[in-house]
Design an enzyme around this catalytic site. Structure first.
Site, short mmCIF file in Angstrom:
data_model
loop_
_atom_site.label_atom_id
_atom_site.label_comp_id
_atom_site.label_asym_id
_atom_site.label_seq_id
_atom_site.Cartn_x
_atom_site.Cartn_y
_atom_site.Cartn_z
N GLU A 240 0.83 -1.21 0.00
CA GLU A 240 0.00 0.00 0.00
C GLU A 240 0.87 1.27 0.00
OE1 GLU A 240 -3.90 -0.04 1.97
OE2 GLU A 240 -3.18 1.65 3.15
N ARG A 266 -5.73 33.79 -16.28
CA ARG A 266 -6.20 34.81 -15.33
C ARG A 266 -5.33 36.06 -15.45
NH1 ARG A 266 -10.13 37.22 -12.49
NH2 ARG A 266 -9.43 37.99 -10.46
N GLN A 277 6.64 36.69 -10.59
CA GLN A 277 7.58 35.68 -10.07
C GLN A 277 7.03 34.97 -8.83
OE1 GLN A 277 11.60 36.76 -8.54
NE2 GLN A 277 12.24 36.18 -10.58
#
Ligand SMILES: Cc1cc2nc3c(=O)[nH]c(=O)nc-3n(C[C@H](O)[C@H](O)[C@H](O)COP(=O)(O)OP(=O)(O)OC[C@H]3O[C@@H](n4cnc5c(N)ncnc54)[C@H](O)[C@@H]3O)c2cc1C
Length: 377
Positions: A240, A266, A277
């Site tokens: 797992e 956007r 930045q």
């Protein structure tokens, strides 16, 4: 060192990514819908990736299994469903494959690989969480069966499960060497499944308590020998921790693509927000976190396939992926601004689904303990 994938591995990745995107994105929150999706997963081979073909699986090694799971987590946005199906594979199907009798394997594995049956793993108790081998559920021999009595919590898939891998003490004086693993079918008298828990994430994972009250289990349902339960559990956790977390690598890749796309479209102050930045460096960090975690994952699975001791690498991989998934989900929300916080857009869901990944399969603190122990500390 060769980092390339074979043609077959690339084909499998592309196929699972496309089908997961197309077919596995309807909500698995409704039980009828969930049933269809489980069957679809079975048809895709996801429920039996590392199970030999003779039991209905695909017979893949750990590394290829991991790569396919990455595609699954990238394509399917419902991490609750992804987690439920992979917990079924690694914590129920794999221990039956590795420790069940031939009779059990032939009877149960094809049903688990097809999605006809769903599996769960029941070990955690109120007083036995990280200290899992302090469990108090008892299994007392009675002729050709064992009588199980106890209460398990946080059992993923319990409300849907047909079959449970249950850990109980057959010899409390022997501590973890007195634990034994059993297969218990849901219709066995004395099995009582609690109401599904309400959770902050992994919405399509159904989990609950399970009570065992004088529950008679045939001795043939034992996985391995009496006293071998801790080994059975640790082996399932290795699978797992090594492979399931590839789904979060896939999730981070999807999140990164979405986030990059959003910052390009956007516009604020007359230009794309990606041109700042402060935004692009946060994205660079998301990429770095994803790729570092991915490398740890591949190395852990490669070691696993080589038959070498993978404990250190598997714990580092689990720890890095789960903590990266939380940090990158926070970054994705921040970069999306207000819409990152609205449930309507699904960005915040990544964070809610990532948070439990530092708890299940052993907490981050326990992974650090394992790493420290492997370093001889
Ligand atoms: C989504 C989800 C799915 C799960 N699925 C299953 C399932 O299918 N079957 C199942 O049996 N269980 C399942 N679990 C239970 C899970 O394995 C436990 O929650 C986990 O092992 C932690 O145990 P606990 O919750 O009792 O926390 P505790 O063990 O009480 O830990 C609480 C805090 O203390 C810390 N801590 C404990 N001991 C130490 C130590 N020695 N050193 C440092 N820190 C320590 C822990 O890291 C943690 O931060 C699931 C849990 C979650 C969240």
């Amino acid at each position: 060192m060769d980092f390339s994938w074979t043609e077959n591995q690339n084909e499998l990745y592309a196929k699972v990514l496309a089908l997961a995107k197309e077919k596995l994105n309807s909500s698995a929150k409704e039980p009828e819908m969930a049933q269809n999706l489980w069957h679809l997963c079975g048809e895709l081979g996801i429920l039996g990736l590392c199970v030999p073909k003779r039991y209905g699986g695909m017979g893949l090694d750990a590394l290829t299994t991991t790569r396919v799971i990455e595609a699954y987590g990238r394509g399917c946005e419902d991490m609750g469903f992804v987690f439920a199906t992979l917990a079924h594979l690694f914590a129920c199907t794999m221990p039956i494959l590795e420790y069940g009798t031939e009779l059990l394997k032939e009877a149960i594995l094809p049903q688990l690989c097809s999605g006809e049956w769903k599996g769960a793993n029941a070990i955690t108790e109120k007083e036995a969480g990280s200290d899992v081998f302090a469990l108090r559920t008892k299994a007392v021999r009675d002729g050709k069966s064992y009588v199980l009595t106890g209460h398990k919590i946080y059992v993923t898939n319990a409300p849907l499960a047909d079959v449970f891998v249950v850990y109980a003490s057959t010899n409390p004086t022997h501590g973890y060497l007195g634990i034994t693993a059993f297969i218990v079918e849901k219709n066995t008298p004395g099995v009582i499944v609690g109401k599904p828990f309400s959770k902050m994430g992994l919405d399509s994972t159904f989990a609950s308590s399970v009570y065992f009250k004088d529950c008679h289990v045939p001795e043939g349902n034992k996985l391995g020998n009496e006293g071998q339960g801790a080994q059975v559990f640790q082996s399932s956790m290795q699978w797992e921790r090594a492979c399931l977390f590839a789904a979060y690598v896939g999730m981070m890749e999807r999140q990164l693509e979405q986030t990059i796309g959003y910052t390009r479209s956007r516009r604020q102050f007359g230009r794309a927000i990606s041109k700042n930045q402060a935004i692009s460096h946060r994205i660079a960090d998301m990429k770095l976190r994803l790729e570092s975690a991915r490398l740890l994952l591949y190395r852990a699975c490669w070691l696993f396939d080589q038959g070498k001791n993978p404990v250190l690498d598997v714990s580092m991989s689990k720890l890095a992926i789960s903590e990266a998934a939380i940090q990158s989900s926070l970054d994705a929300i921040q970069i999306h601004g207000g819409i990152g916080f609205l449930t309507e857009f699904g960005i915040e869901r990544g964070l809610r689904d990532a948070i439990p990944s530092t708890i299940f399969s052993g907490t981050s603190e326990m992974q650090r303990e394992l790493i420290a122990r492997e370093l001889g500390l």
